[in-house]
Design an enzyme around this catalytic site. Structure first.
Site, short mmCIF file in Angstrom:
data_model
loop_
_atom_site.label_atom_id
_atom_site.label_comp_id
_atom_site.label_asym_id
_atom_site.label_seq_id
_atom_site.Cartn_x
_atom_site.Cartn_y
_atom_site.Cartn_z
N SER A 69 0.93 -12.91 -13.78
CA SER A 69 0.26 -13.21 -15.05
C SER A 69 0.19 -14.72 -15.28
O SER A 69 -0.41 -15.44 -14.50
CB SER A 69 0.97 -12.48 -16.19
OG SER A 69 0.20 -12.47 -17.35
N GLU B 11 -4.72 -2.98 -16.07
CA GLU B 11 -4.02 -4.13 -16.62
C GLU B 11 -3.94 -4.12 -18.16
O GLU B 11 -2.88 -4.20 -18.75
CB GLU B 11 -4.73 -5.43 -16.19
CG GLU B 11 -4.69 -5.72 -14.71
CD GLU B 11 -3.42 -6.42 -14.27
OE1 GLU B 11 -2.51 -6.60 -15.10
OE2 GLU B 11 -3.33 -6.78 -13.09
N HIS C 27 -0.48 -3.74 -16.87
CA HIS C 27 0.03 -5.09 -16.61
C HIS C 27 1.55 -5.04 -16.50
O HIS C 27 2.22 -4.40 -17.30
CB HIS C 27 -0.38 -5.98 -17.78
CG HIS C 27 -0.26 -7.44 -17.54
ND1 HIS C 27 -0.94 -8.10 -16.53
CD2 HIS C 27 0.44 -8.41 -18.19
CE1 HIS C 27 -0.67 -9.39 -16.57
NE2 HIS C 27 0.18 -9.60 -17.57
#
Length: 404
Positions: free
Chosen positions: A178, A294, A347
């Protein structure tokens, strides 16, 4: 085990079959100042406890990752090393995510003991400054991108010191998830020589660095929240941390959207305005990919659209750009998820299969109590293959789907 670093001798402790060194100072910095080498210390420094995290409020990803409690301090620039016995080991340096506002390399989620033992590699995790303390851009106070400078200082520390821990400074892979992955993408060509390979996990490359005018607006909003006039901006050096964080939260609430108000800034010197377009061929090997769903960790509506725009499409474009420049690029998508999970393959879901251990991830809502050991072993083997040999074990011509 005692190791001598550039700043002095340190003592680690056994962690399974490896030795762990926690809370090693790699730099120090005044508020809003650039990182610099730590002051040398006499004698032997015990490095058996993690260092404090950068000051922060609760993570936006609590609903999938779970909560964590950790000490915090402005003096937070430390790193952790897990080292097998022997010398000449490949090295993995992992940069945590958290939207430039939360996280710490010292969290149990990112513990490197199992991976270091399994792969016979040295694993390093780091802390870097977050939020307004790491990414405020306000001339006369902060030049911005301090968190990125912290990361570069940590990589320089690895280059200069990792051999003492049995690591090979010529075989460094930097990995990030990320915001950590976006940071790697933003690193300038001056990082040549600091790492040989890169792993970009769930890079939100659809979120460009903030233009200077947006960063200036965010700075003015911070001053306003604190009741300070522009001519009083130097008072930011003395505002209590809790008040800075409260004002940061208020600005983020006013701005809204996926991008935090204090993040990478396109200053035209360190960071460009289009990280994918400006990525340069450095002869490095890259492993990159996303999870299938995600944005299910972040939004309840239009998750597929946000996943495509923020993560999937720019990652595919990045893979094409790297390949066109002659860089070796391997692409993956992480598809596994608990069958009844409302978050799908969201995610952060790949993280439990790389770092930490079963206990660290036992209460993560996104896992719903599941963490198939076979998938842990398969993913670790592939990442280790890339770290050691530059090849995760699938064809570069196809995207590899990670599933049970």
């Amino acid at each position: 085990m005692i190791v001598e670093t550039a700043a002095g001798k340190i003592r680690g402790s056994a962690d399974g079959a490896v030795t762990a060194f926690r809370g090693i100072p790699f730099a120090t910095a005044e508020r809003f100042g650039a990182p610099r080498a730590p002051e040398p210390w006499p004698g032997i420094r015990d490095c058996i406890e993690i260092g404090p995290a950068a000051p922060q409020l609760a993570s936006r990803l609590e609903r999938v990752m779970g909560r964590f409690t950790i000490g915090q301090a402005e003096d937070c620039l430390s790193l952790n090393v897990w080292a097998p016995a022997g010398a000449g080991h490949p090295v993995l340096v992992f940069l945590h995510g958290g939207g430039f506002t939360s996280g710490s390399g010292g969290l149990a989620w990112y513990d490197g003991a199992e991976l270091a033992e399994h792969g016979d590699i040295v694993v390093v995790t780091i802390n870097y400054r977050l939020g307004v303390l790491g990414y405020l851009c306000l001339p006369g106070v902060s030049e911005g991108n301090l968190g990125l400078l912290d990361q570069l200082a940590a990589l320089e520390w690895v280059r200069d010191n990792i051999a003492a821990f049995g690591g090979d400074p010529a075989q460094v892979t930097v990995a990030g998830q990320s915001g950590g992955a976006l940071s790697i993408l933003a690193m300038p060509t001056a990082t040549a020589g600091l790492f040989r390979r890169a792993i970009l996990q769930s890079t939100p490359a659809g979120m460009p660095p903030a233009p200077l005018e947006d960063a200036a607006t965010a700075a003015r909003m911070l001053l306003s929240e604190l009741g300070l006039a522009s001519e009083e901006q130097r008072r930011l050096f003395d505002v209590p941390v809790a008040e800075l964080l409260s004002a940061q939260y208020a600005v983020a609430a006013r701005v809204g959207g996926a991008a935090p108000p204090y993040q990478l800034v396109a200053d035209g010197v360190l960071v460009s305005d289009d990280l994918v377009r400006s990525v340069s061929a450095r002869g490095i090997e890259v492993l990159l990919g996303t999870t299938k769903d995600e944005a299910a960790a972040m939004v309840d509506d239009a998750a597929d659209t946000v996943t495509h725009q923020l993560f999937r499409a720019p990652t595919l474009r990045l893979a094409e750009t790297l390949a066109a420049q002659g860089n070796a690029a391997w692409l993956y998508r992480f598809d596994w998820h608990p069958a009844t999970s409302p978050f799908g393959a969201c995610h952060c879901l790949e993280l439990p299969f790389l770092l930490g251990n079963a206990a660290a991830w036992a209460h993560a809502p996104m896992l719903m109590g599941e963490r198939p050991q076979a998938l842990v072993e398969d993913m670790r083997e592939r990442w280790i293959g890339f770290i050691r040999h530059g090849d995760p074990g699938w064809s570069r011509a196809t995207e590899h789907h990670i599933n049970t």
